[in-house]
Design a protein around this motif. Sequence first.
Motif, short mmCIF file in Angstrom:
data_model
loop_
_atom_site.label_atom_id
_atom_site.label_comp_id
_atom_site.label_asym_id
_atom_site.label_seq_id
_atom_site.Cartn_x
_atom_site.Cartn_y
_atom_site.Cartn_z
N TRP A 32 1.27 -1.30 -0.36
CA TRP A 32 -0.14 0.00 0.01
C TRP A 32 0.87 1.47 -0.19
CZ3 TRP A 32 -4.76 1.12 -1.15
CH2 TRP A 32 -5.33 1.90 -0.52
N ASP A 33 1.87 1.36 1.19
CA ASP A 33 3.16 2.57 1.48
C ASP A 33 3.37 2.78 -0.36
OD1 ASP A 33 1.92 3.24 3.31
OD2 ASP A 33 4.18 1.73 4.39
N ARG A 34 3.46 2.04 -0.74
CA ARG A 34 4.43 1.26 -2.75
C ARG A 34 3.94 2.36 -3.51
NH1 ARG A 34 9.29 1.24 -4.34
NH2 ARG A 34 9.32 -0.55 -5.62
N ALA A 35 2.41 1.74 -3.39
CA ALA A 35 1.94 1.89 -4.36
C ALA A 35 1.32 3.69 -3.59
CB ALA A 35 0.21 1.46 -4.02
N HIS A 36 1.87 3.81 -2.88
CA HIS A 36 1.13 5.29 -3.25
C HIS A 36 2.88 6.43 -3.00
CE1 HIS A 36 -2.56 4.79 -2.28
NE2 HIS A 36 -2.94 4.47 -0.87
N ASP A 37 3.57 5.77 -3.31
CA ASP A 37 5.14 6.06 -3.49
C ASP A 37 5.13 7.21 -4.62
OD1 ASP A 37 6.19 6.06 -1.33
OD2 ASP A 37 7.46 4.29 -1.05
N ALA A 38 6.29 8.05 -4.96
CA ALA A 38 6.48 8.33 -6.55
C ALA A 38 6.55 6.69 -8.02
CB ALA A 38 7.38 8.98 -6.84
N GLY A 39 7.24 5.81 -7.50
CA GLY A 39 7.74 4.86 -8.61
C GLY A 39 6.21 3.85 -8.02
N GLY A 40 5.06 3.98 -7.69
CA GLY A 40 4.14 2.94 -7.07
C GLY A 40 3.39 3.10 -8.58
N SER A 41 2.71 1.91 -8.83
CA SER A 41 1.97 1.70 -10.03
C SER A 41 0.61 1.33 -8.92
CB SER A 41 2.64 0.62 -11.23
OG SER A 41 3.04 -0.91 -10.11
N PHE A 42 0.26 0.57 -10.03
CA PHE A 42 -1.42 0.43 -10.02
C PHE A 42 -1.25 -1.42 -9.98
CE2 PHE A 42 -3.17 3.28 -12.57
CZ PHE A 42 -4.35 4.48 -11.48
N GLY A 46 -2.40 -3.36 -6.55
CA GLY A 46 -3.65 -4.40 -6.62
C GLY A 46 -2.92 -5.55 -5.58
N TYR A 47 -1.24 -5.91 -5.37
CA TYR A 47 -0.82 -6.54 -4.80
C TYR A 47 -1.20 -5.98 -3.13
CZ TYR A 47 2.34 -8.58 -7.69
OH TYR A 47 3.16 -9.53 -8.83
N ALA A 48 -1.11 -5.07 -2.88
CA ALA A 48 -1.91 -4.64 -1.59
C ALA A 48 -3.45 -5.14 -0.86
CB ALA A 48 -1.97 -2.91 -1.67
N LEU A 49 -3.75 -5.08 -2.33
CA LEU A 49 -5.55 -5.62 -2.09
C LEU A 49 -5.57 -6.60 -1.82
CD1 LEU A 49 -7.83 -3.51 -4.14
CD2 LEU A 49 -6.87 -3.37 -1.49
N GLN A 50 -4.88 -7.65 -2.48
CA GLN A 50 -4.29 -9.41 -2.93
C GLN A 50 -3.79 -9.69 -1.60
OE1 GLN A 50 -1.85 -10.67 -5.83
NE2 GLN A 50 -3.14 -12.22 -6.12
N TRP A 51 -3.49 -9.17 -0.28
CA TRP A 51 -1.80 -9.70 0.86
C TRP A 51 -3.13 -10.19 1.84
CZ3 TRP A 51 1.95 -12.49 1.01
CH2 TRP A 51 2.69 -12.73 -0.16
#
Length: 140
Positions: A32-42, A46-51
């Motif tokens: 979730w944190d990685r998705a909201h960083d500058a280099g994060g992606s969809f 998706g992984y944040a919702l999958q875990w």
Amino acid sequence: MLRSLMTPRWLLLHVLFIVATLATGYLAVWQWDRAHDAGGSFQNLGYALQWPLFGAFTIFLWIKLMRMDLAQQRGEDSQEATPEAAPEEEQPAPEAEESQRRRTRPLVPPPAPPVDEDEDPELAEYNRYLAGLNESDTTR
């Protein structure tokens, strides 16, 4: 009954399931944190919702294994008491009857009918080859 869930084997399984659940929670927060960083992606989103789904499955499996173990112990206890209560009545267990009813076909299929050279020459040659391999394998 719950004492059986406190054996060394089950204590190790409890620790394993707790660690797995906490790990999936940690990985969900990290993604979730990685998705909201500058280099994060969809993909990170998706992984944040999958875990959390993996964590829920871990908890489901944990509960299912505990219930199966307790049911197995209850079944063994009732089977031990049944022969002493009625020794003259030799009735098969309901589980055994059910498994016999389910299995309607043999475990090993019957051999296929032989193929003549006239019907299919390639298949007949292949069957002769396999028969030769089988003979050489059984003579060893």
